[in-house]
Design an enzyme around this catalytic site. Structure first.
Site, PDB file in Angstrom:
ATOM      1  CB  THR A  18      -0.904   0.018   1.245  1.00  0.00           C
ATOM      2  OG1 THR A  18      -1.563   1.286   1.353  1.00  0.00           O
ATOM      3  CG2 THR A  18      -0.097  -0.192   2.522  1.00  0.00           C
ATOM      4  CG  ASP A  19      -1.060   4.986  -1.097  1.00  0.00           C
ATOM      5  OD1 ASP A  19      -1.613   4.437  -0.128  1.00  0.00           O
ATOM      6  OD2 ASP A  19      -1.643   5.809  -1.839  1.00  0.00           O
ATOM      7  CD  GLU A  20      -3.340   3.585   4.373  1.00  0.00           C
ATOM      8  OE1 GLU A  20      -3.176   3.726   5.601  1.00  0.00           O
ATOM      9  OE2 GLU A  20      -4.390   3.181   3.866  1.00  0.00           O
TER      10      GLU A  20
ATOM     11  CE1 TYR B 176      -3.007  -2.502   5.736  1.00  0.00           C
ATOM     12  CE2 TYR B 176      -3.201  -0.154   5.291  1.00  0.00           C
ATOM     13  CZ  TYR B 176      -3.100  -1.457   4.831  1.00  0.00           C
ATOM     14  OH  TYR B 176      -3.094  -1.719   3.483  1.00  0.00           O
TER      15      TYR B 176
ATOM     16  CE  LYS C 174       0.314  -4.751   3.038  1.00  0.00           C
ATOM     17  NZ  LYS C 174       0.055  -6.139   2.539  1.00  0.00           N
TER      18      LYS C 174
ATOM     19  CG  LEU D 131     -16.186  14.816   6.080  1.00  0.00           C
ATOM     20  CD1 LEU D 131     -15.584  13.910   5.007  1.00  0.00           C
ATOM     21  CD2 LEU D 131     -16.777  16.074   5.462  1.00  0.00           C
ATOM     22  CE1 TYR D 132     -12.876   9.120  11.699  1.00  0.00           C
ATOM     23  CE2 TYR D 132     -12.139   8.242   9.596  1.00  0.00           C
ATOM     24  CZ  TYR D 132     -12.555   8.049  10.899  1.00  0.00           C
ATOM     25  OH  TYR D 132     -12.646   6.775  11.399  1.00  0.00           O
TER      26      TYR D 132
END
Length: 328
Positions: free
Chosen positions: A127-129, A151, A155, A207-208
């Protein structure tokens, strides 16, 4: 060619499996596709219904942390495409242990078995995270890793482990890092299916913060096309970013989802921002474009409209999950 798809009953993995069995004119069809999936809350055997009758498909229900199940699934395999992971950031914040177990130890179990099976390619889907947040520009694959959430950290650890198996043992590993992926069959805890299913039921959506967090959106079909290019022609030991090319703030995305479902801003409930919420993600896709010829084929407006239509027409698929999430 015999392919093992881990997490092949999940969102992206099942799409990859269906696409792989459908074949295309650019590559040889696989002689067998083995799906190894634990069928957790986010894995669903129904996701494979359209290809269940294909004699080349074999579904093994098992945990990637279980060496016995992994050895069984790996037997005779040529190519491993590793999607299986715990992937929801919010869940990792409230309970990180399962993320470390599955994403790190599970990946290690698979890598060890793949080495023993002498597979010809191991594609580790990440993932790009793992890059953290970027204020301006886009991350190349050489950017240092700075994960924020448990998370993303799990990864990043599995990425490094996979690359270490290449450098130490010569296992032909490639790593892909995809941006935010959307499309049909996505469990309704992620933002697009969560918002769509809530709005279709007349419920509010959360909505955060100020809604200014920005993400690059990638249709699942384009994501799978990129992974398949890496599986076919990627250079062992290399990392490939896969992006969709549509960057939106969460507020902009919400506006589009409200329009697509016929709702308005009265359906939006502002909530406190998520802990450690990265502000912006953006991947540089020069490498996969120039080396492998990747280009996203599904424009975001068309992909989003088709995704909303799929959820509108498949309420029986997502209603039980949506009900469970609302009770949690």
């Amino acid at each position: 060619m015999r392919v093992l798809v881990t997490g092949g009953a999940g969102f992206i993995g099942s799409h990859y499996t269906r696409r792989l069995l459908a074949g295309d004119s650019r590559s040889a069809a696989p002689s067998q596709v083995v799906v190894l999936d634990k069928l957790t809350y986010a894995g669903n055997a129904l996701n494979l219904d359209s290809v269940r009758a294909d004699p080349r498909l074999r579904l093994i229900v098992g945990d990637i942390c279980d060496p016995v199940a992994v050895q069984q699934a790996m037997r005779g395999i040529d190519v491993v495409v590793h999607f299986a992971a715990e992937s929801h950031v919010d869940r990792s914040i409230t309970g990180s242990g399962e993320f470390v177990r599955t994403n790190v130890m599970g990946t290690h179990t698979l890598l060890h078995a793949a080495l023993g099976a002498a597979v010809t390619r191991f594609v580790h889907v990440s993932t790009d995270e793992v890059y953290g947040s970027i204020e301006n520009g886009s991350w190349p694959e050489t950017h240092p890793l700075a994960p924020t959430s448990p998370y993303a950290a799990s990864k990043a650890a599995s990425d490094l482990l996979a690359l270490a198996f290449h450098r130490t043992y010569g296992l032909p590993v490639c790593v892909t890092r995809g941006s935010n992926t959307y499309g049909p069959y996505q469990y309704p805890e992620k933002v697009i299916p969560l918002f769509v299913t809530n709005l279709l039921r007349g419920r509010k959506v959360p909505l955060y913060g100020d809604g200014g967090n920005r993400r690059d959106w990638l249709h699942v079909d384009d994501h799978c096309a990129g992974v398949r290019l890496v599986a076919q022609r990627g250079t062992p030991g290399e990392i490939y970013n896969i992006g969709g090319g549509t960057e939106l703030s969460n507020r902009e995305l919400t506006t589009r989802l409200l329009s697509a479902t016929g709702a308005d801003w009265s359906s939006v409930q502002p909530v406190a921002d998520r802990m450690g919420h990265d502000r912006r993600y953006s991947v540089d896709t020069t490498k996969i474009r120039e080396e492998l010829g990747y280009a996203p084929a599904i424009p975001f407006p068309r992909g989003l409209a088709a995704t909303v239509d799929w959820y509108r027409q498949n309420r029986q698929w997502w209603s039980p999950a949506s009900d469970a999430l609302s009770r949690a």
